[in-house]
Design an enzyme around this catalytic site. Structure first.
Site, PDB file in Angstrom:
ATOM      1  N   LYS A 209      53.818  47.189  28.332  1.00 61.42           N
ATOM      2  CA  LYS A 209      54.519  46.458  27.267  1.00 61.42           C
ATOM      3  C   LYS A 209      54.410  47.217  25.944  1.00 61.42           C
ATOM      4  O   LYS A 209      55.379  47.432  25.256  1.00 61.42           O
ATOM      5  CB  LYS A 209      53.908  45.060  27.147  1.00 61.42           C
ATOM      6  CG  LYS A 209      54.551  44.199  26.090  1.00 61.42           C
ATOM      7  CD  LYS A 209      54.041  42.773  26.154  1.00 61.42           C
ATOM      8  CE  LYS A 209      54.537  41.994  24.931  1.00 61.42           C
ATOM      9  NZ  LYS A 209      54.115  40.606  24.918  1.00 61.42           N
ATOM     10  N   GLU A 215      44.418  53.264  29.607  1.00 59.45           N
ATOM     11  CA  GLU A 215      44.383  53.524  31.044  1.00 59.45           C
ATOM     12  C   GLU A 215      45.742  54.033  31.540  1.00 59.45           C
ATOM     13  O   GLU A 215      45.838  55.030  32.259  1.00 59.45           O
ATOM     14  CB  GLU A 215      44.036  52.245  31.820  1.00 59.45           C
ATOM     15  CG  GLU A 215      42.627  51.736  31.625  1.00 59.45           C
ATOM     16  CD  GLU A 215      42.488  50.761  30.468  1.00 59.45           C
ATOM     17  OE1 GLU A 215      43.300  50.829  29.517  1.00 59.45           O
ATOM     18  OE2 GLU A 215      41.552  49.939  30.504  1.00 59.45           O
ATOM     19  N   GLY A 271      52.335  39.731  28.620  1.00 58.26           N
ATOM     20  CA  GLY A 271      52.029  40.712  29.664  1.00 58.26           C
ATOM     21  C   GLY A 271      51.756  40.069  31.015  1.00 58.26           C
ATOM     22  O   GLY A 271      52.281  40.490  32.045  1.00 58.26           O
ATOM     23  N   ARG A 272      50.955  39.010  31.023  1.00 60.00           N
ATOM     24  CA  ARG A 272      50.583  38.403  32.316  1.00 60.00           C
ATOM     25  C   ARG A 272      51.681  37.517  32.892  1.00 60.00           C
ATOM     26  O   ARG A 272      51.495  36.907  33.942  1.00 60.00           O
ATOM     27  CB  ARG A 272      49.247  37.664  32.190  1.00 60.00           C
ATOM     28  CG  ARG A 272      49.132  36.704  31.040  1.00 60.00           C
ATOM     29  CD  ARG A 272      47.684  36.272  30.820  1.00 60.00           C
ATOM     30  NE  ARG A 272      47.511  35.492  29.610  1.00 60.00           N
ATOM     31  CZ  ARG A 272      47.322  35.993  28.390  1.00 60.00           C
ATOM     32  NH1 ARG A 272      47.311  37.303  28.225  1.00 60.00           N
ATOM     33  NH2 ARG A 272      47.160  35.213  27.352  1.00 60.00           N
ATOM     34  N   GLU A 357      42.565  35.007  31.182  1.00 56.97           N
ATOM     35  CA  GLU A 357      42.980  35.643  29.925  1.00 56.97           C
ATOM     36  C   GLU A 357      43.707  34.619  29.042  1.00 56.97           C
ATOM     37  O   GLU A 357      43.709  34.722  27.826  1.00 56.97           O
ATOM     38  CB  GLU A 357      43.887  36.853  30.214  1.00 56.97           C
ATOM     39  CG  GLU A 357      43.935  37.853  29.078  1.00 56.97           C
ATOM     40  CD  GLU A 357      44.572  39.189  29.459  1.00 56.97           C
ATOM     41  OE1 GLU A 357      43.850  40.144  29.765  1.00 56.97           O
ATOM     42  OE2 GLU A 357      45.820  39.267  29.439  1.00 56.97           O
ATOM     43  N   HIS A 388      33.459  33.382  56.476  1.00 51.13           N
ATOM     44  CA  HIS A 388      32.319  34.129  57.007  1.00 51.13           C
ATOM     45  C   HIS A 388      31.575  34.866  55.907  1.00 51.13           C
ATOM     46  O   HIS A 388      30.826  35.810  56.175  1.00 51.13           O
ATOM     47  CB  HIS A 388      32.807  35.110  58.075  1.00 51.13           C
ATOM     48  CG  HIS A 388      33.456  34.395  59.217  1.00 51.13           C
ATOM     49  ND1 HIS A 388      32.742  33.927  60.291  1.00 51.13           N
ATOM     50  CD2 HIS A 388      34.743  34.005  59.405  1.00 51.13           C
ATOM     51  CE1 HIS A 388      33.571  33.301  61.119  1.00 51.13           C
ATOM     52  NE2 HIS A 388      34.787  33.328  60.599  1.00 51.13           N
ATOM     53  N   LYS A 514      37.455  47.454  24.024  1.00 53.22           N
ATOM     54  CA  LYS A 514      38.312  48.638  23.854  1.00 53.22           C
ATOM     55  C   LYS A 514      37.868  49.424  22.622  1.00 53.22           C
ATOM     56  O   LYS A 514      37.773  50.647  22.660  1.00 53.22           O
ATOM     57  CB  LYS A 514      39.775  48.212  23.640  1.00 53.22           C
ATOM     58  CG  LYS A 514      40.505  47.696  24.864  1.00 53.22           C
ATOM     59  CD  LYS A 514      41.979  47.510  24.518  1.00 53.22           C
ATOM     60  CE  LYS A 514      42.696  46.614  25.517  1.00 53.22           C
ATOM     61  NZ  LYS A 514      44.053  46.267  25.105  1.00 53.22           N
TER      62      LYS A 514
HETATM   63  O1  F6P Z   1      44.002  43.528  28.916  1.00 55.42           O
HETATM   64  C1  F6P Z   1      44.768  43.229  27.799  1.00 55.42           C
HETATM   65  C2  F6P Z   1      46.230  43.446  28.006  1.00 55.42           C
HETATM   66  O2  F6P Z   1      46.828  43.392  26.755  1.00 55.42           O
HETATM   67  C3  F6P Z   1      46.867  42.474  28.968  1.00 55.42           C
HETATM   68  O3  F6P Z   1      47.161  41.261  28.404  1.00 55.42           O
HETATM   69  C4  F6P Z   1      48.063  43.240  29.398  1.00 55.42           C
HETATM   70  O4  F6P Z   1      48.639  42.678  30.534  1.00 55.42           O
HETATM   71  C5  F6P Z   1      47.432  44.591  29.626  1.00 55.42           C
HETATM   72  O5  F6P Z   1      46.506  44.719  28.573  1.00 55.42           O
HETATM   73  C6  F6P Z   1      48.365  45.750  29.686  1.00 55.42           C
HETATM   74  O6  F6P Z   1      49.077  45.936  28.490  1.00 55.42           O
HETATM   75  P1  F6P Z   1      50.353  46.845  28.419  1.00 55.42           P
HETATM   76  O7  F6P Z   1      51.394  46.280  29.322  1.00 55.42           O
HETATM   77  O8  F6P Z   1      50.779  46.824  26.982  1.00 55.42           O
HETATM   78  O9  F6P Z   1      49.971  48.233  28.854  1.00 55.42           O
END
Ligand code: F6P
Length: 550
Positions: A209, A215, A271-272, A357, A388, A514
C-alpha cells in the site's frame, strides 16, 4: 463521526453483569435438556452458510441483553457510517470503504466529490484484462515466453489475505500457473523461492500500500537484482517481469516500475482489508478473473446481510456479541479458529492480523486509557490436526477457550470416506466440549477395573464440559462462499471495535518496533561493541557479532 460510548458505562452492560452472575455457573447440558428448540432459536442460516451458536453459555435473555448493549452503543448508525464512507478511521483521517470494492450496484458512491465506484470499475477492468493477457500469453516475459509463475512480494495485509485465499481456493487454480508468496525479510524466504523460478517465465507483483515497507522493498530489490543478473545485466527486463500493486504512484515510478504496470488502490482501503482491491491481483491471476469476481460477489452478499438483517439474525453481529460475552464477562483471553478444512489452513493466521491489528487497542475513541478488555488473542490450526496437539488443554485445562469450528459439507475431492471422518470429528468435538463426561459416565465406562485402579483413574477421565463453541457449516468452499466467510469475520471485527469504543482501522502499535529496528540496523554493519541499549540488547548484539565472526 462515530460516537464515543464507554461500553462499561452503558445500562445494558450493567444488566449483562447482573445476568452473567446467574448464567456463569449454568451448564449447557441443562440448557439443552430444558429447551428442545435451542438449535432453532440460536442458529442463523443465510443461503450457503449456517451459523449454529446454540452451544454457547447463553439463554434468550443473554441474547436480548447483548443486542440491547449493541443498540445502546449505536451500532446501527456506525454500520451506516462505514458503508456510506464517513471518515470513521479518525486517527488517520480516512474513510473505511473496502466494502465499496465489492459493491456491484449501479448506483453512485460519492467520496470526496468522486464516484468511487467508477474508479474501482476502471481498476477492476485493468486487472481483468491483465489477468486475461497473462493467461493467453499476450503478456510475455522479456525473452518472449509465456508467464507461468507468479510471485507476490508483500507483507501483512499485502500478503496474508491473498495467500490465505489462494490456498483456500486451490481447486480453482488455473492449470499451468504456479503462485508463490514472499513476505519475510528473512532472506531464506526469497532465497528458497528464487530457487524454484524460471526467470523467463516469472512475474513479480510488488504488493505494498505504501511502497515503503522495509521487508517488501528489500525482497523486491533482491528479486530485481536476481532477475537482471539472470538476463546478463539487462535492466529493461523489469518492464515485463515486475508489476506494482499500490496507492503510491510516485514511489512506484521512482522504483523503476512504469505506472502503466501499476494497479492502483486508495487510502480508504485498509491494508488488512485489501484483498478485494488490486492487492488481490495474485488471486485473480491464480484462479481466473471470473472466480475472483465471484469472491467479491460473495463478500457483497455478506455485506448486504450485515447491513440489512436485524441483529438477532445477523451473523457478524451475533459472532461479535458472543465474543464480547466471553472476552469481557467470562474474562477469556483467547479465541480459537478451528477449520475442519485443509484448504483453510491459513485462515487463522489471516484473522490474527484482521482481528488483533484492528482491536488490539488500549485507548478509546475519547483518547482515554481503557480499563476493560478489548481484542482477544486469535489463534488456531486446522482440524483434525489440532485435536492431536492442543485440544487437551481446551477440554481439560484450566482456561476457558471459546472456539469457532468451520467446515464444508461438500469436499473438493472424491474421498468421501475421509470427508465423513473429518465431519464426524467436526460434529463430535463441539458436542464433547459442550457435554463433557460426568463421573457417573466415566464410572460406567471403567466399571470392570479393580476398585483401586478405578478410583485412581476416575478424576483424570472426567471432563467438566460446558466449553462454548460456534459452528459454521458452509455448503462448499467455492469462491463465492469464501468471499462471504471472509466478509463475515471482517464485519465481526468491525462490530467489536465499535462496541469496545476503539478505532479499529489504525495500527500505531506496529511502529515502535520498526523505529527501534531502524536504529539498530546500522549498528550491525560493523564489528564495534555496542553499549547504547539495555544491557540485555547490548549483550545480545555483542554476542551476535562474536558468533558471526566465528
Ligand atoms: O504491519 C503494519 C502494516 O502497516 C499492516 O497494517 C500492513 O498490512 C502491512 O504493514 C504492510 O504494509 P504495506 O502494504 O504498506 O507494505
Amino acid at each position: 463521526m462515530l460516537n464515543n460510548i464507554n461500553p462499561v458505562k452503558t445500562k445494558a452492560w450493567q444488566k449483562l453483569q447482573t445476568h452473567f452472575e446467574t448464567v456463569k455457573s449454568q451448564h449447557m447440558r441443562q440448557m439443552f435438556e430444558s429447551d428442545p428448540q435451542r438449535f432453532s432459536k440460536f442458529s442463523i442460516l443465510n443461503d450457503e452458510i449456517l451459523l449454529d451458536y446454540s452451544k454457547n453459555r447463553i439463554n434468550e435473555q443473554s441474547v436480548e441483553l447483548l443486542i440491547e448493549f449493541a443498540k445502546e452503543c449505536k451500532l446501527e448508525s456506525a454500520i451506516e457510517a462505514m458503508f456510506k464512507g464517513e471518515k470513521i478511521n479518525e486517527t488517520e483521517g480516512r474513510a473505511v470503504l473496502h466494502t465499496a470494492l465489492r459493491n456491484f450496484t449501479d448506483k453512485e458512491l460519492i467520496h470526496e466529490d468522486v464516484n468511487i465506484l467508477n474508479l474501482i470499475r476502471k481498476e477492476q477492468d485493468k486487472m481483468k484484462s491483465f489477468t486475461q493477457k497473462l493467461h493467453s500469453g499476450d503478456w510475455k516475459g522479456h525473452s518472449g515466453k509465456k508467464i507461468t509463475q507468479i510471485v507476490n512480494i508483500g507483507i501483512g495485509g499485502s500478503d496474508l489475505g491473498p495467500v490465505m485465499v489462494t490456498e483456500a481456493l486451490k481447486p480453482y487454480w488455473i492449470k499451468g500457473i504456479e503462485t508463490y508468496y514472499v513476505s519475510n525479510v528473512d532472506g531464506a524466504h526469497i532465497f528458497e523461492t528464487l530457487k524454484k523460478l524460471d526467470h523467463e517465465r516469472c512475474l513479480f507483483m510488488i504488493a505494498s500500500k505504501t511502497f515503503t515497507t522495509q521487508e517488501t522493498m528489500t525482497n523486491a530489490d533482491t528479486a530485481k537484482k536476481w532477475l537482471i543478473e539472470k538476463y546478463n545485466g539487462v535492466d529493461s527486463v523489469v518492464k515485463s517481469h515486475f508489476v506494482a500493486l499500490s496507492t503510491n504512484t510516485e514511489a512506484v515510478r521512482s522504483y523503476g516500475i512504469d505506472p502503466k504496470n501499476m494497479f492502483e488502490f486508495w487510502d480508504w482501503v485498509g491494508g488488512r482489508f485489501s484483498l478485494w482491491s488490486s492487492i488481490g491481483l495474485s488471486i485473480a491471476c491464480t484462479i481466473g478473473y471470473e472466480n475472483y469476481e465471484s469472491l467479491l460477489r460473495g463478500a457483497e452478499k455478506m455485506d448486504k446481510h450485515f447491513r440489512n438483517s436485524d441483529f438477532k439474525n445477523n451473523m457478524p453481529v451475533m459472532l461479535a456479541l458472543l465474543g464480547i460475552w466471553y472476552n469481557n464477562f467470562f474474562k477469556c483471553e483467547t479465541h480459537s479458529i478451528l477449520c475442519y478444512d485443509q484448504y483453510l489452513h491459513r485462515f487463522a493466521a489471516y484473522l490474527q492480523q484482521g482481528d488483533m491489528e484492528s482491536n488490539g487497542k488500549s485507548v478509546d475513541r475519547n483518547g482515554k486509557s481503557i480499563d476493560y478488555q478489548t481484542g482477544s488473542i486469535i489463534w488456531g490450526e486446522p482440524g483434525t490436526n489440532g485435536q492431536h496437539a492442543f485440544y487437551q488443554l481446551i477440554h481439560q485445562g484450566t482456561k476457558l477457550i471459546p472456539s469457532d469450528f468451520i467446515a464444508a459439507a461438500i469436499p473438493h475431492h472424491h474421498l468421501q470416506d475421509h470427508h465423513n471422518k473429518l465431519l464426524a470429528n467436526f460434529f463430535a468435538q463441539t458436542e464433547a466440549l459442550m457435554k463433557g463426561k460426568s463421573e457417573s459416565e466415566v464410572l460406567e465406562e471403567i466399571k470392570d477395573l479393580a476398585p483401586e485402579k478405578r478410583d485412581k483413574i476416575l478424576p483424570y477421565k472426567v471432563f467438566k464440559g460446558n466449553i462454548p463453541s460456534n459452528s459454521i457449516l458452509i455448503n462448499k468452499l467455492s469462491p463465492e462462499v469464501m468471499g462471504s466467510l471472509v466478509a463475515l469475520y471482517e464485519h465481526k471485527i468491525f462490530v467489536q471495535g465499535i462496541l469496545f469504543n476503539v478505532y479499529s482501522f489504525d495500527q500505531w502499535g506496529v511502529q515502535l518496533g520498526k523505529q527501534v529496528a531502524q536504529g539498530i540496523l546500522p549498528e550491525l554493519e560493523n564489528d564495534l561493541q555496542i553499549d547504547s541499549h539495555l544491557s540485555s540488547t547490548n549483550g545480545l548484539i555483542n554476542t551476535f557479532k562474536k558468533f558471526r565472526n566465528g
